[in-house]
Design an enzyme around this catalytic site. Sequence first.
Site: not given
Length: 259
Positions: A100, A214, A178, A10-12, A235-236, A172, A102
Amino acid sequence: MRHQPLVIGNWKMNLDYVEALHLGQQIGVMLKNKPVEHVDIVLAPPFVDIRSVTSIVESEKIPVEVAAQHVNANENGAHTGEVSVSMLKRLNVTWVLVGHSERRSMYAMDDATVSATLRHALRGGLRVVLCVGEALEIREADDQDEFVRTQLVSALKGIDARFHELLSVAYEPIWAIGTGRTATSEQVASMTAHIRNVLSSLGVDAARVLYGGSVNTENAATIVREGLVDGFLVGGASLKAESFLSIVQSCDDCYDGKR
Ligand code: PGA
């Protein structure tokens, strides 16, 4: 592991279309040099990068599929800033993340909208990754099981059986996204079992259950082995080809009774 593992990057809201092309290319080269046998790999770039990523995936025959990070619950019309299922399908997008945390917390996506979006995406033939997970206060009050059950039931109740094979669920916990603070393998294993029970009570037995929050090259192997998940939503660590593919490799190593 009951299913072929699934790992989604997930490159956000990161990487413009040129950077996205570079990352797609790097992933392609690395997968060519070291093929991964047993993992379904999905990339979820920002909307504006999708065309570049699907083009390179097709021209270089990279063994990944492409997801959108969000989609609107309506087919078309006056929804400024939004994107529809048919627009995504036209770009050969085959997956979408729905709900998600977010989107839920920053863009007011409530349970009703999550449910409507999920149904609309499934009817349109997209594979859906339903994201669920509790905030820190809920975990501290030990109410996470009930909270996640409510999210699952609200999103999935009454879904037609013909759509079940298109569904996956990503757990999640918001406090792990994150933050560098990963859930422990015990917490993941317990929630994965709980999610599978709730899914089974809804008649949805086939869905893969992923963990996200994470995940990195250091913790992926332990979580996939001890957390009993079918893969990860990353993600990251998905923004670099090396770390993303090392997480993919951890899942590949774990597949087929190797865990
Ligand atoms: P993270 O994000 O891996 O950067 O914690 C996971 C996600 O939000 O999908």
